[in-house]
Motif scaffolding. Structure first.
Motif, PDB file in Angstrom:
ATOM      1  N   GLY A   1      -0.170  -3.447  -8.524  1.00 42.91           N
ATOM      2  CA  GLY A   1      -0.459  -3.194  -7.121  1.00 42.91           C
ATOM      3  C   GLY A   1      -0.343  -1.726  -6.782  1.00 42.91           C
ATOM      4  O   GLY A   1       0.596  -1.047  -7.183  1.00 42.91           O
ATOM      5  N   SER A   2      -1.323  -1.233  -6.010  1.00 43.68           N
ATOM      6  CA  SER A   2      -1.318   0.163  -5.594  1.00 43.68           C
ATOM      7  C   SER A   2      -2.083   0.295  -4.288  1.00 43.68           C
ATOM      8  O   SER A   2      -3.143  -0.308  -4.113  1.00 43.68           O
ATOM      9  CB  SER A   2      -1.976   1.049  -6.664  1.00 43.68           C
ATOM     10  N   ARG A   3      -1.551   1.089  -3.366  1.00 42.10           N
ATOM     11  CA  ARG A   3      -2.268   1.289  -2.105  1.00 42.10           C
ATOM     12  C   ARG A   3      -3.436   2.245  -2.273  1.00 42.10           C
ATOM     13  O   ARG A   3      -4.338   2.271  -1.447  1.00 42.10           O
ATOM     14  CB  ARG A   3      -1.314   1.803  -1.024  1.00 42.10           C
ATOM     15  N   ASP A   4      -3.427   3.045  -3.327  1.00 48.39           N
ATOM     16  CA  ASP A   4      -4.523   3.956  -3.640  1.00 48.39           C
ATOM     17  C   ASP A   4      -5.346   3.329  -4.761  1.00 48.39           C
ATOM     18  O   ASP A   4      -4.918   3.329  -5.916  1.00 48.39           O
ATOM     19  CB  ASP A   4      -3.972   5.310  -4.081  1.00 48.39           C
ATOM     20  N   PRO A   5      -6.515   2.782  -4.452  1.00 51.28           N
ATOM     21  CA  PRO A   5      -7.302   2.069  -5.469  1.00 51.28           C
ATOM     22  C   PRO A   5      -7.641   2.920  -6.686  1.00 51.28           C
ATOM     23  O   PRO A   5      -7.585   2.429  -7.823  1.00 51.28           O
ATOM     24  CB  PRO A   5      -8.573   1.671  -4.712  1.00 51.28           C
ATOM     25  N   GLU A   6      -7.978   4.191  -6.474  1.00 50.85           N
ATOM     26  CA  GLU A   6      -8.358   5.049  -7.601  1.00 50.85           C
ATOM     27  C   GLU A   6      -7.193   5.257  -8.550  1.00 50.85           C
ATOM     28  O   GLU A   6      -7.345   5.130  -9.769  1.00 50.85           O
ATOM     29  CB  GLU A   6      -8.871   6.398  -7.092  1.00 50.85           C
ATOM     30  N   ARG A   7      -6.021   5.560  -8.004  1.00 53.16           N
ATOM     31  CA  ARG A   7      -4.848   5.758  -8.855  1.00 53.16           C
ATOM     32  C   ARG A   7      -4.428   4.450  -9.524  1.00 53.16           C
ATOM     33  O   ARG A   7      -4.007   4.440 -10.685  1.00 53.16           O
ATOM     34  CB  ARG A   7      -3.678   6.303  -8.024  1.00 53.16           C
TER      35      ARG A   7
END
Length: 233
Positions: free
Chosen positions: A31-37
């Motif tokens: 899970g990440s709020r920044d899709p690219e990262r």
């Protein structure tokens, strides 16, 4: 194959936790709020990226709808505000709690229907040694600028209370009683959150999290642990 979700996992302890769970044969959702990262980290680890800002009700609802199975939830996403207590603003405190406390409740409650159906569900709330009221009031030197982290430390103390309350509530519900939920403290790990001044590696920091995420049926629930054992509240 067990399915694990690690929030805030595009870097640091979360990423290392995702790596180690994948090494243990789990299907890991990063899970990440920044899709690219998140996608970049997931490609590196060979796991599945999912967009998840724990403070966004839309993200949380979409994830709960899309997932078909979940066995392990690691609530790792965290935020910090650095300021001495007399000058800490309510906005700084609120933004920290949005991630470290309210976000955990939102994600956990949304995913409980999936965890309920798991044969061996585990929830790990990633806390902090600085959340210990016993150690803090006793004058423990936590390293770094712990005295500037009232928002962070108090939010993690609140997170520990969530752990206790969830454990007690689960125990009273036959459909949830098999869920084990614990708090883990990684220790003073070198990550972005402390400017990489920590004295422990992410590999060392993830140990307690992994141990609690893979507990056997006779393992504890409702506790607070580091990689050496119980930590005082």
């Amino acid at each position: 194959m067990a399915v694990a979700l690690v929030t805030g996992a595009n870097k640091g302890i979360g990423k290392e936790t995702a790596r180690q769970l994948a090494e243990r044969g789990m299907e890991v959702l990063l899970g990440s709020r920044d899709p690219e990262r998140g996608e970049r980290a997931a490609r590196e680890l060979g796991v599945t990226p999912v967009r998840l800002d724990v403070t966004d009700p839309g993200d949380v609802a979409a994830l709960a709808k899309d997932l078909g199975r979940l066995d392990v939830l690691v609530n790792n996403a965290g935020a910090i505000a650095v300021a001495p207590a007399p000058s800490l603003t309510s906005d700084q405190l609120r933004s920290t709690y949005e991630v470290n406390v309210f976000g955990v409740v939102a994600v956990t409650n949304a995913l409980l229907p999936l965890l309920r159906r798991s044969a061996a569900p585990r929830i790990v709330n990633v806390s902090s040694t600085t959340a210990s009221l016993t150690l803090t009031s006793g004058g423990t030197d936590f390293g770094g600028d712990a005295h500037l982290r009232m928002a962070y430390s108090s939010s993690k103390a609140a997170l520990n209370m969530l752990t206790v309350q969830y454990a007690q509530a689960f125990a009273q519900d036959p459909e949830l009683a098999h869920i084990k939920v614990n708090s883990a403290t990684p220790g003073y790990v070198a990550t972005d959150i402390n400017g990489h001044r920590g004295v422990r590696t992410v590999e060392e920091g993830a140990r307690a999290i992994i141990d609690l995420a893979t507990l056997g049926a006779d393992g504890p629930t409702g506790g607070f642990f580091n990689d050496k054992g119980p930590v005082p509240w």
